[in-house]
Design a protein around this motif. Structure first.
Motif, PDB file in Angstrom:
ATOM      1  N   ASP A 623       0.822  -1.212   0.000  1.00  0.00           N
ATOM      2  CA  ASP A 623       0.000   0.000   0.000  1.00  0.00           C
ATOM      3  C   ASP A 623       0.859   1.267   0.000  1.00  0.00           C
ATOM      4  O   ASP A 623       0.553   2.235  -0.693  1.00  0.00           O
ATOM      5  N   ASP A 624       1.942   1.260   0.750  1.00  0.00           N
ATOM      6  CA  ASP A 624       2.794   2.447   0.800  1.00  0.00           C
ATOM      7  C   ASP A 624       3.409   2.734  -0.568  1.00  0.00           C
ATOM      8  O   ASP A 624       3.522   3.895  -0.990  1.00  0.00           O
ATOM      9  N   ALA A 625       3.806   1.672  -1.286  1.00  0.00           N
ATOM     10  CA  ALA A 625       4.362   1.850  -2.633  1.00  0.00           C
ATOM     11  C   ALA A 625       3.311   2.422  -3.578  1.00  0.00           C
ATOM     12  O   ALA A 625       3.613   3.278  -4.422  1.00  0.00           O
ATOM     13  N   ARG A 626       2.067   1.959  -3.442  1.00  0.00           N
ATOM     14  CA  ARG A 626       0.993   2.490  -4.300  1.00  0.00           C
ATOM     15  C   ARG A 626       0.738   3.967  -4.007  1.00  0.00           C
ATOM     16  O   ARG A 626       0.541   4.765  -4.935  1.00  0.00           O
ATOM     17  N   GLN A 627       0.748   4.351  -2.745  1.00  0.00           N
ATOM     18  CA  GLN A 627       0.505   5.746  -2.396  1.00  0.00           C
ATOM     19  C   GLN A 627       1.643   6.649  -2.870  1.00  0.00           C
ATOM     20  O   GLN A 627       1.405   7.791  -3.293  1.00  0.00           O
ATOM     21  N   ARG A 628       2.857   6.161  -2.834  1.00  0.00           N
ATOM     22  CA  ARG A 628       3.988   6.943  -3.340  1.00  0.00           C
ATOM     23  C   ARG A 628       3.864   7.145  -4.852  1.00  0.00           C
ATOM     24  O   ARG A 628       4.074   8.252  -5.362  1.00  0.00           O
ATOM     25  N   ALA A 629       3.549   6.070  -5.572  1.00  0.00           N
ATOM     26  CA  ALA A 629       3.372   6.190  -7.021  1.00  0.00           C
ATOM     27  C   ALA A 629       2.212   7.120  -7.354  1.00  0.00           C
ATOM     28  O   ALA A 629       2.287   7.925  -8.295  1.00  0.00           O
ATOM     29  N   TYR A 630       1.149   7.040  -6.566  1.00  0.00           N
ATOM     30  CA  TYR A 630      -0.015   7.905  -6.761  1.00  0.00           C
ATOM     31  C   TYR A 630       0.389   9.374  -6.645  1.00  0.00           C
ATOM     32  O   TYR A 630      -0.014  10.218  -7.463  1.00  0.00           O
ATOM     33  N   ALA A 631       1.212   9.689  -5.653  1.00  0.00           N
ATOM     34  CA  ALA A 631       1.645  11.073  -5.457  1.00  0.00           C
ATOM     35  C   ALA A 631       2.549  11.538  -6.592  1.00  0.00           C
ATOM     36  O   ALA A 631       2.409  12.658  -7.100  1.00  0.00           O
ATOM     37  N   VAL A 632       3.484  10.687  -7.023  1.00  0.00           N
ATOM     38  CA  VAL A 632       4.438  11.074  -8.074  1.00  0.00           C
ATOM     39  C   VAL A 632       3.732  11.285  -9.407  1.00  0.00           C
ATOM     40  O   VAL A 632       4.010  12.253 -10.131  1.00  0.00           O
ATOM     41  N   TYR A 633       2.784  10.418  -9.748  1.00  0.00           N
ATOM     42  CA  TYR A 633       2.113  10.497 -11.051  1.00  0.00           C
ATOM     43  C   TYR A 633       1.121  11.658 -11.139  1.00  0.00           C
ATOM     44  O   TYR A 633       0.542  11.896 -12.193  1.00  0.00           O
TER      45      TYR A 633
END
Length: 730
Positions: A623-633
């Motif tokens: 989940d943390d990896a998904r939230q980081r990618a969500y913020a970057v994109y």
């Protein structure tokens, strides 16, 4: 005379033992030979695709894109860090992959294959680099500097790939062994391998994406399936097979994060087999105990991986274990129709209860460990409804996560793989039903014969009254119950057919899993070479030589095989990406110290080649990896620059890599980032794209420091913060 009679069985036993050893050696040699052919074949396909032997070290690393580069970076860490323990320490406390957060890579990323291969390389490094490494200069054309390229297993990346090609050979060897045991025929094993090569593009993608997790786990899953089939074929719990199965289970769980789902289906099939009395409770107990040990050993080696501990497989396994301890003694012996209907209802009830209990435990464990894997169910939900979100579209817009295309079924039908499987499926079921009918008829005849014998022994004449009495006694026999009791289903066949059906459902939902389905179909197709299950109906096989039929149907398979192999071998390419090479060289030599943000594929390459920290990565399960990618994109959405600056500040990112292809790219499927963000945040639909603003206008906090045709790098900092040099008065 006595000496002769005692020696004869011993001689016969020795001959039978010698013949079995000879037969086993022949099968093993054939498996090794077929595996070696596949090893050479996939390595040549990879070389043809990228001209890998003539690339520089940087180009080779660049060619391993997205997840491939991400996983290879851990192998590179093991190989390069001196001493060895320093590399292990960096994996336990990885500060590069989710900067500034420390991540236990063993716990999160299934990197044990890289650690094992890297450790072997380190052990033989001096010998390999001395005797198995040659270097040469490669001219890359006008305007490009020549590069040094080294070949041989002494080169770390080639040693890594050779290990993968070796496992690809093990895959085919295990396929042959599995099919040979299932069909009890060497010809059946050969047909399965023939179908695998004829449907190579549908069965594997190791030649295009070598180090994906499934390529490491599949050989061991096939070996595990072979041993399970061997045990089921023997109809007894062979305890000498339990340790190998335990090791294979553990390795499969370590190497691929999807393995728990596969073992979930396996556990469910074995439980159904026990409920239908295809196997006895003892067999299920041994199976459960084996998985219990492998699950715990894998959890320990994965440093207590929460996804594994709280997986649906673990929960279902726990429920079945409780059933084995308590519920297995509540079975009803079927002697009449009332017993049959009652037991059938209880079987369905037990299946429903175990499934619901597993899902309930999954929710409890998930809440306890604070896991958020709802995206898996969101993806499945989005496939059948209009529901869409950023995370579901990121998955479903990728071809490998789409539904199984019809073209795959058509391609497998051309090689007769699908027709073979369909014929085998119906022939096996028909064989079981005919066998049950014959057993039932024989049982009825035995009842009649016994009645007649009893009458003769009692001296009663065969009068009309006696005949009526016999007729009534036969009518009192419940033929339906007798038929169901006479139904003898072979466990090995039932398991493999059910596993194929389950894999088919999984492949239909997620195309990436078709390799499991197509490979299992190759194994099942081997049954056409079993004499009991003719490829033609028995009414026809009486009048023709079945061998001629086999010879005729093999012709189109060989023709399609030749065409597919020719097509795969004719693909010739050469990897080249000069814009990305410029970017990476600038990052290595010119960029300031800091963490990078950008798309997941380019960040994986930056992490691998430059060893700079990144704030997001392609491993999307956590989940943390998904939230980081969500913020970057969000840079490709329509957010304000101030909002995005706050997101980058929160992630401690100092550089942003922007790619115009993602900013201005179009997609006929509605998968452009503009469309995805309009779906995710419809309130911002009328705003301009942030990436367009950054590329065309000066924006506070984002200052371009590098630009070429494919990439633009922005330095992120607050212009209000200035660092003045200290001055001294003299």
């Amino acid at each position: 005379m006595e000496e002769n009679t005692t020696e004869a069985p011993i001689i016969t036993t020795k001959r039978s033992l010698n013949s079995r050893i000879f037969y086993g050696c022949i099968i093993l040699l054939l498996a090794i030979a077929l595996g070696s052919i596949h090893y050479v074949y996939v390595s040549q396909l990879f070389e043809n695709d990228r001209n890998f032997s003539h690339l520089s070290d940087l180009e080779r690393e660049m060619s391993l894109r997205t997840e491939m580069g991400f996983y290879y970076s851990y192998y590179k860490t093991i190989v390069q860090e001196k001493p060895y323990i320093a590399g292990i320490y960096k994996l336990f406390y990885d500060k590069l992959v989710e900067y500034p957060k420390e991540v236990n890579a063993f716990n999160r990323f299934n990197i044990h294959p890289e650690v094992l291969i890297g450790s072997v390389y380190r052990y033989f490094e001096q010998w390999l680099t001395t005797n198995h490494k040659e270097c040469h200069m490669v001219d890359r054309g006008e305007g490009r500097t020549p590069v040094k390229s080294c070949v041989g297993v002494g080169v770390p990346v080639i040693f890594y790939l050779e290990a993968i090609w070796g496992l690809a050979g093990v895959t085919v060897a295990a396929l042959f062994l599995h099919a040979t045991v299932l069909s009890t025929s060497i010809l059946g094993g050969a047909l399965a391998v023939l179908q695998y090569f004829a449907n190579h593009a549908e069965c594997t993608r190791v030649q295009w994406a070598p180090n994906e997790r499934e390529n490491f786990a599949l050989p061991f899953l096939l070996l595990q399936g072979w041993l399970q089939t061997l045990q089921l074929r023997a109809r007894r719990t062979a305890f000498h097979l339990q340790l190998p199965i335990l090791l294979l289970n553990s390795i499969s769980l370590l190497f691929w994060q999807f393995t728990p789902f596969i073992f979930l289906t396996q556990t469910a099939i074995f439980f159904v087999m026990e409920q239908l009395k295809i196997i006895d409770a003892k067999f299920l107990f041994v199976f459960i105990h084996n998985h219990f040990c492998s699950l715990h050993s894998a959890a320990i080696l994965l440093q207590g991986n929460d996804m594994l501990k709280s997986s649906l497989h673990t929960c279902y396994f726990f429920v079945i274990t409780v059933y084995c301890l308590i519920g297995s003694y509540t079975r009803i012996k079927v002697e009449n129709r009332v017993n049959f209907y009652t037991e059938s209802f209880l079987v369905v009830l037990r299946l429903c209860i175990t499934i619901l209990a597993a899902f309930y435990l999954r929710n409890v464990f998930g809440d306890t460990n604070e896991l958020q894997d709802a995206h898996v169910w969101d993806i499945l939900y989005s496939k059948f409804t209009d529901y869409k979100s950023f995370h579901t579209l990121i998955y479903t817009c990728s071809e490998v996560f789409d539904f199984l295309p019809v073209s795959s079924i058509v391609n497998m039908s051309k090689t007769l793989l699908v027709p073979f499987v369909v014929i085998v499926f119906f022939n096996v079921i028909n064989f079981w039903m005919d066998d049950a009918y014959n057993r039932c008829e024989k049982e009825v005849m035995n009842i009649v014969s016994k009645k007649e014998k009893d009458d003769e022994d009692s001296g009663i004449e065969n009068t009309e009254a006696v005949r009526d009495d016999k007729k009534k006694s036969i009518e009192n026999v419940d033929v339906f119950v007798l038929y169901m009791r006479s139904l003898k289903i072979e466990p090995a066949l039932f398991y493999n057919l059910c596993q194929m059906v389950v894999y088919g459902v999984m492949a239909a939902l997620v195309m990436r899993l078709k390799l499991l389905f197509s490979t299992q179909m190759c194994i099942v197709s081997s049954l056409v070479m079993t004499s009991r299950f003719h490829i033609v109906p028995k009414c026809i096989s009486k009048y023709i030589n079945v061998l001629w039929v086999y010879a005729i149907v093999i012709v189109p398979i060989l023709m399609q095989l030749a065409e597919n192999v020719k097509q795969e071998m004719s693909h010739v390419g050469e990897f080249s990406d000069f814009p990305q090479e410029e970017l990476l060289e600038w990052i290595s030599k010119e960029s300031a110290v800091g963490a990078f943000a950008g798309s997941m594929p380019v960040l994986a390459t930056v992490l691998l080649t430059t060893r700079r920290p990144v704030v997001a990565h392609p491993h999307y399960e956590h989940d943390d990896a998904r939230q980081r990618a969500y913020a970057v994109y969000k840079v490709y959405g329509k957010f304000s620059s101030q909002h995005y600056y706050q997101e980058m500040t929160r992630l401690k990112a100092t550089h942003l890599i922007l790619e115009p292809k993602y900013c201005y790219g179009k997609s006929g499927k509605g998968c452009s980032f503009e469309y995805i963000w309009d779906v995710e945040v419809p309130a911002l639909k009328s705003n301009p794209k942030l990436c367009h603003v950054l590329l065309t206008e000066p924006v506070e906090h984002f200052y371009p420091v590098f630009k070429n045709e494919h990439y633009t790098v922005f330095r992120i900092y607050d212009v209000g913060v200035q660092y003045m040099p200290r001055t001294f008065s003299t």
